[in-house]
Enzyme design. Structure first.
Site, short mmCIF file in Angstrom:
data_model
loop_
_atom_site.label_atom_id
_atom_site.label_comp_id
_atom_site.label_asym_id
_atom_site.label_seq_id
_atom_site.Cartn_x
_atom_site.Cartn_y
_atom_site.Cartn_z
N ARG A 193 4.80 -3.91 -27.50
CA ARG A 193 5.06 -3.30 -28.86
C ARG A 193 6.81 -3.76 -29.17
NH1 ARG A 193 7.98 2.10 -29.67
NH2 ARG A 193 7.60 2.50 -32.13
N HIS B 279 12.62 -0.13 -36.60
CA HIS B 279 13.17 0.76 -35.55
C HIS B 279 14.69 0.78 -35.62
CE1 HIS B 279 11.92 1.99 -31.11
NE2 HIS B 279 13.30 2.31 -31.27
N GLU C 118 9.80 6.71 -35.23
CA GLU C 118 10.66 8.13 -35.16
C GLU C 118 11.50 8.25 -36.21
OE1 GLU C 118 12.72 8.72 -31.55
OE2 GLU C 118 10.74 8.26 -30.28
N ASN D 114 5.62 9.46 -29.38
CA ASN D 114 6.72 9.07 -28.25
C ASN D 114 6.84 10.38 -27.66
OD1 ASN D 114 6.71 6.53 -29.43
ND2 ASN D 114 8.84 6.53 -30.16
N TYR E 287 9.09 12.43 -24.67
CA TYR E 287 10.08 12.31 -23.44
C TYR E 287 10.21 13.71 -22.72
CZ TYR E 287 11.13 7.67 -24.78
OH TYR E 287 11.03 6.40 -25.13
N GLU F 269 5.81 5.43 -26.89
CA GLU F 269 6.86 5.37 -25.73
C GLU F 269 6.86 6.76 -24.98
OE1 GLU F 269 10.60 5.40 -27.64
OE2 GLU F 269 10.13 4.11 -29.09
C1 FCB Z 1 13.32 6.93 -28.63
C2 FCB Z 1 13.83 5.50 -29.31
C3 FCB Z 1 13.85 4.52 -28.50
C4 FCB Z 1 14.59 4.80 -26.96
C5 FCB Z 1 14.06 5.93 -26.60
C6 FCB Z 1 14.66 6.40 -24.99
O1 FCB Z 1 13.75 7.88 -29.24
O2 FCB Z 1 12.61 5.24 -30.14
O3 FCB Z 1 14.43 3.30 -29.04
O4 FCB Z 1 16.04 4.87 -27.40
O5 FCB Z 1 14.01 6.99 -27.33
#
Ligand code: FCB
Length: 468
Positions: free
Chosen positions: A90, A134, A179, A307, A309, A373
């Protein structure tokens, strides 16, 4: 899906897991974070060139001018990906390479680069997944109001069509936006990201124009014959600090509306949530929402990129100023992490991912998803033996893959997983200080070294799972 316990050591036994046949394994990057060559071959300036040059905005004044020099080293980088057995990659297209002024003349040399990269990937059997936006908006468009201006949505659709015309014969999946929450709220709300504006009215207008740009681009892509059209969101996973507190629950509901339903409802239901429209009208008269816009935004999608985290925990705290990124969140406070965190101080809680996937599956039924992500920043570099022992990253990825597996077992239509990131890169406002790669980059020599996590991931791909 079967889960069998294989470990016999004294450690807590972790089941080995298998993913469904056809599950896609990849890694992700973004143009401004890796390419460098910021002034080469006719590329115009983007909002991140401007922002990173503005004193105090990016850690230690770092910029993406050189980054990982991927623009020149792409063939070696693709060879590295092939060595890991990656099935998909990607990457994003830098709009200012294609249309240096955001509209009008097309820069052939910019398209040529992505043509070469795409061919190189295909030659190595790696399926390209292209993100059109992006975050590197051409500066000329920002000078005319950026995403707060409706014209940017129209320009984006034109740009999408130009890229598809060149790459559409070889690229199976086009993702419109990465995002939009960040583009709108960090770009125009808190100002932590480019273009650095701080105005709730602009942030909400940007939300709408990003969604509109997505819808218009999706229509162009579809009519041009694109096979898979997608968008990538970073939905928040927000939990109440006290699940029994009605005030904490209300805080969660508002934040969920501002960060999730504001995108998901227009995309999948063709309408904004009523509570959020009311909330927005504290800041704006909403006149930028025109007849027909929501039908455009509600364009059919083949896959939703997710995405993820970390989750967050919030509580009602009367009198607190709220969260800068979420306009109008007065009286809501985020609880600082109480458990393990990554180098970003982000909470490690893989169950949040399962929760999110199941929630979307339940509330937006029939949605196919991809993890576009997921990953973690840790600082480890080469040790005396030359290797990079990033066991904490392996643990993070392992946990989140298990969380994906749990979601699959619960019936979620999850098609694939992309690690963020292939290699260490320019982490936006954090500059090069935070390393998310499974490949280490020495920014002085541009030497790449596979971290232990890359070798571990190679194994996961080979087995289509974890363990034996
Ligand atoms: C996301 C972004 C990516 C990277 C990660 C850690 O929000 O899409 O570009 O910075 O976080």
């Amino acid at each position: 899906m079967t889960a069998t316990v294989t470990s016999t050591s004294a450690q807590p036994a972790l089941a080995s897991i298998k993913f469904p046949d056809g599950f896609v394994w990849g890694t992700a990057t973004a143009a401004y974070q890796i390419e460098g060559a910021a002034r080469e071959d006719g590329r115009g300036p983007s909002i991140w060139d401007t922002f990173s040059r503005t004193p105090g905005k990016v850690f230690a004044g770092h910029t993406g001018d050189v980054a990982c020099d991927h623009y020149h080293r792409y063939a070696d980088d693709v060879a590295l990906m092939a060595g890991l057995g990656l099935q998909s990659y990607r990457y994003s297209i830098a709009w200012p390479r294609i249309q240096p002024d955001g509209t009008g003349p097309v820069n052939a040399r910019g398209l040529d680069f992505y043509d070469r990269l795409t061919d190189e990937l295909l030659a190595k059997g790696i399926d390209p997944v292209v993100t059109l936006y992006h975050w590197d908006l051409p500066q000329t468009l920002e000078d005319r109001g950026g995403w707060a201006n409706r014209e940017t949505a129209l320009a984006f659709a034109e740009y999408a069509q130009i890229v598809h015309q060149r790459l559409g014969d070889r690229v199976g999946t086009f993702t419109t936006l990465n995002e939009p929450w960040c583009s709108a709220y960090l770009g125009y709300g808190s100002g932590r990201h480019a273009p650095g504006k701080q105005d709730p009215a602009l942030a909400f207008a940007a939300v709408h124009h990003l969604l509109l740009g997505h819808g218009l681009a999706a229509r162009e892509l579809r009519s041009a014959g694109a096979r898979n059209v997608s968008i990538t969101l970073n939905p928040s996973v927000v939990f109440p600090v006290d699940p029994d507190s009605a005030a904490d629950q209300a805080a969660v509901r508002l934040l969920d509306g501002l960060s999730n339903r504001i995108f998901l409802d227009p995309l999948f239901k063709g309408k904004y949530p009523v509570d959020i429209l009311q909330h927005m009208s504290q800041f704006t008269d909403l006149s930028y929402i025109q007849d027909g816009d929501l039908a455009t935004i509600n364009a059919p999608l083949d896959v939703l990129g997710i995405n993820f985290y970390q989750p967050s925990y919030v509580s009602a705290k009367p009198g607190s100023p709220g969260m800068l990124d979420q306009p109008g969140s007065y009286g809501i406070a985020t609880r600082p992490p109480t458990g393990p965190v990554t180098d970003m101080n982000w909470i490690i809680e893989p169950a949040g991912l399962t929760h999110l996937l199941q929630r979307i599956h339940r509330e937006y039924p029939g949605t196919a998803m991809m993890i576009t992500e997921n990953g973690a920043a840790y600082p480890e570099g080469p040790s005396a033996d030359g290797a990079v022992h990033d066991s904490r990253r392996i643990e993070y990825l392992d946990g989140h893959l298990r969380a994906c597996h749990d979601a699959l077992a619960a019936g979620v239509d999850l098609r694939g997983y992309f690690v963020w990131s292939l290699m260490d890169n320019f982490e936006w406002a954090e500059g090069y200080a935070k390393r998310f790669g499974i490949v280490h980059v020495d920014y002085t020599t541009q030497k790449r070294v596979l971290k232990d996590s890359a070798k571990w991931y190679r194994d996961v791909i080979k087995r289509n799972g974890i363990g034996s």
